[in-house]
Scaffold this motif. Structure first.
Motif, mmCIF file in Angstrom:
data_model
loop_
_atom_site.group_PDB
_atom_site.id
_atom_site.type_symbol
_atom_site.label_atom_id
_atom_site.label_comp_id
_atom_site.label_asym_id
_atom_site.label_seq_id
_atom_site.Cartn_x
_atom_site.Cartn_y
_atom_site.Cartn_z
ATOM 1 N N LYS A 345 0.816 -1.214 0.000
ATOM 2 C CA LYS A 345 0.000 0.000 0.000
ATOM 3 C C LYS A 345 0.852 1.268 0.000
ATOM 4 C CE LYS A 345 -4.009 -2.073 2.331
ATOM 5 N NZ LYS A 345 -4.932 -1.997 3.485
ATOM 6 N N GLY A 346 2.000 1.205 0.681
ATOM 7 C CA GLY A 346 2.862 2.380 0.752
ATOM 8 C C GLY A 346 3.820 2.496 -0.415
ATOM 9 N N GLU A 347 3.816 1.468 -1.294
ATOM 10 C CA GLU A 347 4.729 1.436 -2.453
ATOM 11 C C GLU A 347 6.179 1.593 -1.992
ATOM 12 O OE1 GLU A 347 3.238 4.433 -5.125
ATOM 13 O OE2 GLU A 347 1.759 3.052 -5.974
ATOM 14 N N LEU A 348 6.615 0.636 -1.189
ATOM 15 C CA LEU A 348 7.959 0.666 -0.625
ATOM 16 C C LEU A 348 9.026 0.680 -1.710
ATOM 17 C CD1 LEU A 348 9.784 0.526 1.881
ATOM 18 C CD2 LEU A 348 9.585 -1.977 1.787
ATOM 19 N N ASP A 349 8.811 -0.069 -2.781
ATOM 20 C CA ASP A 349 9.813 -0.126 -3.851
ATOM 21 C C ASP A 349 10.020 1.246 -4.497
ATOM 22 O OD1 ASP A 349 7.104 -0.572 -4.685
ATOM 23 O OD2 ASP A 349 7.851 -1.016 -6.703
ATOM 24 N N VAL A 350 8.937 1.979 -4.684
ATOM 25 C CA VAL A 350 9.030 3.315 -5.290
ATOM 26 C C VAL A 350 9.749 4.276 -4.352
ATOM 27 C CG1 VAL A 350 7.722 5.290 -6.163
ATOM 28 C CG2 VAL A 350 6.943 2.945 -6.662
ATOM 29 N N ALA A 351 9.413 4.211 -3.070
ATOM 30 C CA ALA A 351 10.021 5.117 -2.096
ATOM 31 C C ALA A 351 11.522 4.878 -1.964
ATOM 32 C CB ALA A 351 9.339 4.969 -0.740
ATOM 33 N N LEU A 352 11.939 3.589 -1.937
ATOM 34 C CA LEU A 352 13.355 3.277 -1.764
ATOM 35 C C LEU A 352 14.159 3.485 -3.044
ATOM 36 C CD1 LEU A 352 13.360 0.087 0.514
ATOM 37 C CD2 LEU A 352 13.659 2.476 1.160
ATOM 38 N N ALA A 353 13.487 3.618 -4.175
ATOM 39 C CA ALA A 353 14.198 3.834 -5.442
ATOM 40 C C ALA A 353 14.783 5.230 -5.537
ATOM 41 C CB ALA A 353 13.247 3.587 -6.616
ATOM 42 N N GLN A 354 14.387 6.131 -4.647
ATOM 43 C CA GLN A 354 14.917 7.497 -4.665
ATOM 44 C C GLN A 354 16.394 7.479 -4.252
ATOM 45 O OE1 GLN A 354 12.880 9.863 -5.909
ATOM 46 N NE2 GLN A 354 11.482 8.100 -6.115
ATOM 47 N N PRO A 355 17.186 8.385 -4.789
ATOM 48 C CA PRO A 355 18.621 8.392 -4.467
ATOM 49 C C PRO A 355 18.919 8.651 -2.989
ATOM 50 C CG PRO A 355 18.009 10.344 -5.741
ATOM 51 C CD PRO A 355 16.842 9.422 -5.794
ATOM 52 N N THR A 356 18.093 9.444 -2.333
ATOM 53 C CA THR A 356 18.255 9.691 -0.892
ATOM 54 C C THR A 356 16.900 9.532 -0.209
ATOM 55 O OG1 THR A 356 17.863 12.076 -1.130
ATOM 56 C CG2 THR A 356 20.152 11.306 -1.238
ATOM 57 N N ILE A 357 16.923 9.058 1.025
ATOM 58 C CA ILE A 357 15.687 8.879 1.795
ATOM 59 C C ILE A 357 15.890 9.431 3.194
ATOM 60 C CG2 ILE A 357 14.968 6.841 0.490
ATOM 61 C CD1 ILE A 357 15.894 5.128 2.860
ATOM 62 N N SER A 358 14.807 9.673 3.894
ATOM 63 C CA SER A 358 14.866 10.209 5.256
ATOM 64 C C SER A 358 15.220 9.109 6.254
ATOM 65 C CB SER A 358 13.521 10.821 5.634
ATOM 66 O OG SER A 358 12.526 9.809 5.694
ATOM 67 N N GLU A 359 15.643 9.520 7.442
ATOM 68 C CA GLU A 359 15.927 8.567 8.520
ATOM 69 C C GLU A 359 14.671 7.784 8.888
ATOM 70 O OE1 GLU A 359 18.741 7.748 10.574
ATOM 71 O OE2 GLU A 359 19.754 8.569 8.819
ATOM 72 N N SER A 360 13.538 8.478 8.951
ATOM 73 C CA SER A 360 12.289 7.809 9.337
ATOM 74 C C SER A 360 11.889 6.747 8.324
ATOM 75 C CB SER A 360 11.167 8.836 9.519
ATOM 76 O OG SER A 360 10.948 9.562 8.316
ATOM 77 N N LEU A 361 12.101 7.029 7.027
ATOM 78 C CA LEU A 361 11.787 6.029 6.005
ATOM 79 C C LEU A 361 12.758 4.855 6.092
ATOM 80 C CD1 LEU A 361 10.289 4.925 3.596
ATOM 81 C CD2 LEU A 361 11.667 6.399 2.099
ATOM 82 N N TYR A 362 14.030 5.133 6.338
ATOM 83 C CA TYR A 362 15.008 4.055 6.471
ATOM 84 C C TYR A 362 14.625 3.142 7.635
ATOM 85 C CZ TYR A 362 19.319 1.555 7.474
ATOM 86 O OH TYR A 362 20.232 0.558 7.726
ATOM 87 N N ASN A 363 14.264 3.741 8.770
ATOM 88 C CA ASN A 363 13.893 2.950 9.948
ATOM 89 C C ASN A 363 12.611 2.154 9.701
ATOM 90 O OD1 ASN A 363 16.093 4.050 11.270
ATOM 91 N ND2 ASN A 363 14.898 5.685 12.220
ATOM 92 N N GLY A 364 11.591 2.807 9.133
ATOM 93 C CA GLY A 364 10.329 2.119 8.859
ATOM 94 C C GLY A 364 10.492 1.019 7.834
ATOM 95 N N ALA A 365 11.286 1.271 6.790
ATOM 96 C CA ALA A 365 11.527 0.254 5.769
ATOM 97 C C ALA A 365 12.234 -0.950 6.376
ATOM 98 C CB ALA A 365 12.367 0.841 4.637
ATOM 99 N N GLY A 366 13.141 -0.698 7.316
ATOM 100 C CA GLY A 366 13.830 -1.802 7.987
ATOM 101 C C GLY A 366 12.861 -2.692 8.739
ATOM 102 N N GLN A 367 11.882 -2.080 9.442
ATOM 103 C CA GLN A 367 10.884 -2.869 10.162
ATOM 104 C C GLN A 367 10.022 -3.680 9.193
ATOM 105 O OE1 GLN A 367 8.928 0.267 12.343
ATOM 106 N NE2 GLN A 367 10.149 -0.094 14.187
ATOM 107 N N ILE A 368 9.673 -3.078 8.069
ATOM 108 C CA ILE A 368 8.855 -3.791 7.085
ATOM 109 C C ILE A 368 9.626 -4.984 6.515
ATOM 110 C CG2 ILE A 368 7.785 -3.613 4.802
ATOM 111 C CD1 ILE A 368 7.114 -0.679 5.517
ATOM 112 N N ILE A 369 10.885 -4.770 6.176
ATOM 113 C CA ILE A 369 11.694 -5.853 5.610
ATOM 114 C C ILE A 369 11.875 -6.980 6.629
ATOM 115 C CG2 ILE A 369 14.010 -6.452 4.801
ATOM 116 C CD1 ILE A 369 14.088 -3.628 3.518
ATOM 117 N N GLU A 370 12.143 -6.610 7.889
ATOM 118 C CA GLU A 370 12.245 -7.631 8.939
ATOM 119 C C GLU A 370 10.945 -8.426 9.038
ATOM 120 O OE1 GLU A 370 13.289 -5.769 12.649
ATOM 121 O OE2 GLU A 370 14.626 -4.395 11.592
ATOM 122 N N GLY A 371 9.802 -7.717 9.007
ATOM 123 C CA GLY A 371 8.505 -8.388 9.095
ATOM 124 C C GLY A 371 8.245 -9.306 7.913
#
Length: 609
Positions: A345-371
């Motif tokens: 729903k959040g389109e994680l692949d699109v968000a992470l495809a950006q050259p730079t991301i925020s700390e909050s996105l990095y942390n949230g993406a890590g939790q999603i990947i772990e899950g």
């Protein structure tokens, strides 16, 4: 306790609770200017003349209320004359009180028993509202109806909202759903207390949760329902229910009316996660902006309620998508439940495809990947269509963002996942060999940083939970067993230290640990935390053939069935030469003959063959 025995105990407990509250009746009449009154409650029946107690019959127990029929009969002096007053009370479904004076009936009246199950417990709504008003949230999840659904010695309780997520609500009988719909339609057409009480008695029991899905579909198909009457009936149940399933029923039928004027009420109720799912469905069914309402509620709950909201939430705005990726996944149950939904729903692949991301996105993406990597009942990374891109994107971002052990942890999880070094925690990596090698090399460039080992050692003294440093240490192949042994020898009984050492396959350290246990712990007088640590040691000892024979022997003498079983299992796994001694054989023979555990006797006998 058998299911039938538990059911009967619970039914009896609830009957007593409601009966004792309901049984209180008073009858009075005037005789020659004097008041004769008869009072009956669960404890006694009494005869008063002008407020003076002249006769009493007490019930020695609750059960005796049903068979103690002794009359209230007494000689009483009134205005200088003596009269025999005789009061009789009888009946089961109704009570008839008859008062006689000198054999002549002067009063006779009938009271029909009218149990109202919603009256005798604290109503749920004010219980929730008061907490939210004071604390801004629900802090006490234990509902007032706890004793109705559970016995005091029940060991298992569902987390709030778990039952509705885990139980198939179309499992029950359609006949129950049809009869409930019939009652509801009758109440909407001709409202009365009797029909409402019949509905309440039907929906207050947990069987309602098994056919609520069937009932919901039947209600959807029903045409010509008076929505205003349904709204009023729903609010009655919401405001008066003292049983959780009756409350859920009220919330559910409210969703079939116009809920716009009840948004604040529903949101407040939804903060208690026993009802969040029903509130979420009411938002979807009966409000103009359900997504906005779901989003607001999802941000304030953290367990099964959050899972219910996120599952129903649609990412119609950039704000919602961003929240799903940064805060949507983490919950108090298991991140795995929401990882797939948040990624899609959040389109994680699109968000992470950006050259730079925020700390909050990095942390949230890590939790999603772990899950996604965790094993569990929901979709895993194997079903996630953008897994390869997301893993590669995330590792690239980790080169910048992984500055602490906590931020490195998802990288360690990914590394353990693709190499298969940690069994049982994660699903298996199914990418191609080339993809695996490429990803491993990228991860290796991050993990080879020399700063990680000092940070791990430092964190062992400050982190209350060691799962992060332990997992990172596994990823960089840093053996902590010697460090943990030293901590244990200084009196640390953290079971994670024992688990790590016993799983390390480091025979030298394991042998030293077993020797320390025998020297430092009195196995006959263990504290609870010491017993947990011994449990870990004996559970894994079978992996270390020949180590700790005297320790195993002592564990067999503790009259602990689990220790006994683990000791026998070690002997079963080891070569006979290690334990075939007269002392050990005598212990095995004792178990084979005297153990109260059937499985232990069976294993012991097989060892003696």
């Amino acid at each position: 306790m058998s299911k039938f025995k538990r059911f009967m105990r619970l039914e009896w407990q609830n009957f007593k609770e409601e009966f004792k509250e309901d049984i209180h009746y008073e009858w009075e009449t005037n005789y020659k200017g004097h008041i004769i009154k008869v009072v009956m409650d669960i404890h006694a029946k009494q005869l008063f003349v002008d407020q003076t107690l002249v006769k009493q019959v007490q019930y020695p127990s609750f059960v005796s209320h049903f068979y103690t029929f002794k009359k209230l009969k007494e000689k009483v002096e009134i205005d200088g004359e003596t009269y025999i007053i005789d009061a009789d009370i009888g009946g089961f479904t109704s009570y008839v009180c008859t008062i006689k004076v000198d054999g002549t009936t002067i009063f006779k009246e009938k009271e029909v028993l009218d149990f109202n199950p919603s009256e005798y417990r604290q109503a749920i709504l004010p219980f929730i509202i008061n907490q939210v008003k004071v604390n801004g949230k629900v802090v006490n999840e234990t509902l007032p109806d706890e004793s109705y659904y559970f016995l005091e010695d029940d060991d298992i309780r569902f987390a709030p909202g778990a039952a509705d997520q885990l139980i198939d609500d179309t499992y029950g009988f359609s006949s129950d759903a049809k009869s409930l719909l019939k009652l509801l339609l009758k109440q909407l057409n001709t409202p009365n207390h009797k029909t409402r009480r019949a509905i309440y008695e039907k929906v207050r029991d947990k069987e309602f949760a098994e056919y609520v899905g069937i009932f919901r579909e039947l209600l959807k198909q029903e045409e010509g329902i008076d929505r205003e009457a349904l709204h009023n009936e729903a609010l009655w149940f919401i405001h008066h229910s003292s049983h959780r399933y009756a409350m859920q029923f009220g919330i559910m039928i409210l969703g079939f009316s116009n809920c716009e004027e009840d948004l604040t009420l529903l949101h407040t109720i939804g903060l208690h996660e026993e009802f969040t799912l029903y509130v979420a469905d009411a938002f979807l069914q009966g409000t103009k902006n359900p997504n906005e309402n779901l989003y607001l509620l999802a941000k304030e709950v953290n367990g099964w309620g959050k899972i219910a909201c996120v599952e129903r939430l649609e990412p119609i705005t950039a704000e919602i998508k961003a929240w799903l990726l940064t805060n949507g996944c983490e919950n108090s149950i298991m991140n795995h439940y929401l990882a797939y939904n948040c990624a899609m729903k959040g389109e994680l692949d699109v968000a992470l495809a950006q050259p730079t991301i925020s700390e909050s996105l990095y942390n949230g993406a890590g939790q999603i990947i772990e899950g996604l990597i965790e094993e569990g009942p929901s979709y895993t990374i194997d079903e996630y269509p953008h897994a390869r891109e997301v893993l590669n994107f995330y590792i690239q971002h980790a080169k910048k963002h992984a500055t602490t052990l906590k931020k490195l942890y998802p990288v360690a999880v990914i590394q353990c996942f693709i190499t298969g070094e940690v069994e049982g925690d994660y699903v298996e990596y199914n990418g191609t060999l080339a993809e695996k090698l490429s990803l491993e090399n990228e991860i290796k460039s991050i993990l080879e940083n020399s700063k990680w080992k000092p940070l791990i050692v430092q964190s062992l003294d400050v982190e209350p939970d060691l799962y992060i440093p332990i997992r990172v240490a596994q990823a960089i192949q840093f053996d902590l067993s010697h460090i943990f042994l030293e901590k244990i020898m200084h009196g640390n009984y953290d079971i994670s230290l024992y688990i790590y050492i016993m799983q390390s396959h480091n025979r030298q350290v394991v042998e030293k640990l077993i020797q320390f246990i025998q020297q430092a712990i009195d196995l006959q007088h263990m504290t609870p935390e010491q017993e947990e640590c011994i449990d870990i040691a004996i559970s894994y000892i079978s992996d270390y053939e020949g180590i700790g024979l005297s320790f195993i022997e002592k564990c067999m003498q503790l009259n602990n069935r689990r220790f006994e079983y683990m000791a026998l299992n070690a002997f079963y796994e080891w070569d006979t030469d290690y334990w075939n001694t007269p002392t050990i054989l005598s212990h095995i023979k004792r178990v084979a003959k005297e153990s109260k555990d059937r499985e232990n006797r069976k294993i012991a006998k097989s060892l003696l063959k």
